[in-house]
Design an enzyme around this catalytic site. Structure first.
Site, PDB file in Angstrom:
ATOM      1  N   GLU A 114       0.821  -1.209   0.000  1.00  0.00           N
ATOM      2  CA  GLU A 114       0.000   0.000   0.000  1.00  0.00           C
ATOM      3  C   GLU A 114       0.859   1.266   0.000  1.00  0.00           C
ATOM      4  O   GLU A 114       0.466   2.288  -0.567  1.00  0.00           O
ATOM      5  CB  GLU A 114      -0.946  -0.028   1.194  1.00  0.00           C
ATOM      6  N   GLU A 134      -4.067  -9.393   4.364  1.00  0.00           N
ATOM      7  CA  GLU A 134      -4.955  -9.041   5.474  1.00  0.00           C
ATOM      8  C   GLU A 134      -6.085 -10.044   5.705  1.00  0.00           C
ATOM      9  O   GLU A 134      -6.426 -10.328   6.860  1.00  0.00           O
ATOM     10  CB  GLU A 134      -5.549  -7.637   5.245  1.00  0.00           C
TER      11      GLU A 134
END
Length: 260
Positions: A114, A134
């Site tokens: 990210e 995640e």
């Protein structure tokens, strides 16, 4: 426990920012998150700096978030940055206006992916292993991947990786439009600095205006970006750098831009 921090080094108009928590594979704890924000804010606020490069010390870019250290702090707002601080992931707070290059190698997981998705140029070593893990940890990406990964790769290409958390290599990352270039192992920082030097030869105000307009298009849409374009363009025409650019062209020499 090894506390995370980032190193800082200035080379001309370039700021090198290094993730430095090597014993923990540069996993982001609250200390490194805070220090990275402060380093990027220092870069943003220094008029002499024109490009920044984020890299990592050691063999790995980052193992992602240190969830053991962060779990109790996330609800306290560890990712809620002061309005004067740059948010490294660009999902809120103060946004960066100057160019950023990220150089990755080894493991580059979750927050690392990210972080690079919020950069302008990404150079990846050919040994890099990427992963948006995640969903395998019972949570979801919250540093921009649900938007930027999908924007870059497209829905059908992105979802097999986002929904499963499976890892992928540099070749796949390139095919998914997540990175700019693949280089030989160990050459990623060298190449990133090379590109940063090229960016630094451009007019700083023009670079910032270009980034702002492109960001408008991605975040606000094409119509908004076109409507706002002149507000960025007109000040450039009366800048000293625009005059210098014309003089340099007529005199057949490299321009010497000052950011004014």
């Amino acid at each position: 426990m090894s506390l995370g921090k980032v190193s800082r080094e200035k080379i001309g108009h370039i700021m090198l920012i290094g993730l430095d928590r090597v014993p923990k594979r540069n996993a982001f704890d609250s200390h490194m998150i805070s220090d990275l924000s402060h380093a990027l804010t220092e870069y943003e606020d220094d008029p002499e700096l024109r490009c920044a490069v984020i890299f990592a010390h050691g063999d790995h870019f980052t193992a992602g978030l240190d969830l053991v250290e962060l779990q109790s702090k996330i609800s306290e707002g560890i990712f809620n940055f002061d309005e004067n601080q740059i948010n490294p992931w660009g999902v809120g707070g103060r946004h960066r206006t100057k160019p950023l290059i990220v150089a990755v190698q080894g493991i580059c997981y979750t927050a690392g992916v990210e972080l690079m998705l919020n950069a302008d140029v990404v150079i990846a070593s050919d040994d890099t292993v990427f992963g948006q893990l995640e969903v395998q940890r019972g949570i979801m990406p919250f540093g921009g991947a649900t938007v930027r990964f999908v924007q870059a790769a497209g829905w059908q290409k992105a979802m097999p990786y986002l929904l499963t958390g499976k890892t992928f290599n540099s070749t796949t990352a390139n095919e998914l439009n997540l990175i700019s270039e693949i280089v030989e192992q160990g050459k990623q920082l060298e190449r990133a600095i090379e590109i940063a030097k090229e960016i630094c030869t451009s007019a700083p105000l023009a670079v910032q205006a270009l980034l702002a307009s492109a960001t408008d298009a991605v975040t606000q849409g094409q119509t908004f970006a076109f409507e706002k374009m002149n507000s960025y363009l007109m000040p450039l025409f009366v800048s000293q750098d625009a005059q210098e650019g014309i003089r340099a062209m007529l005199e057949k020499r490299p321009p010497q831009f000052t950011g004014r």
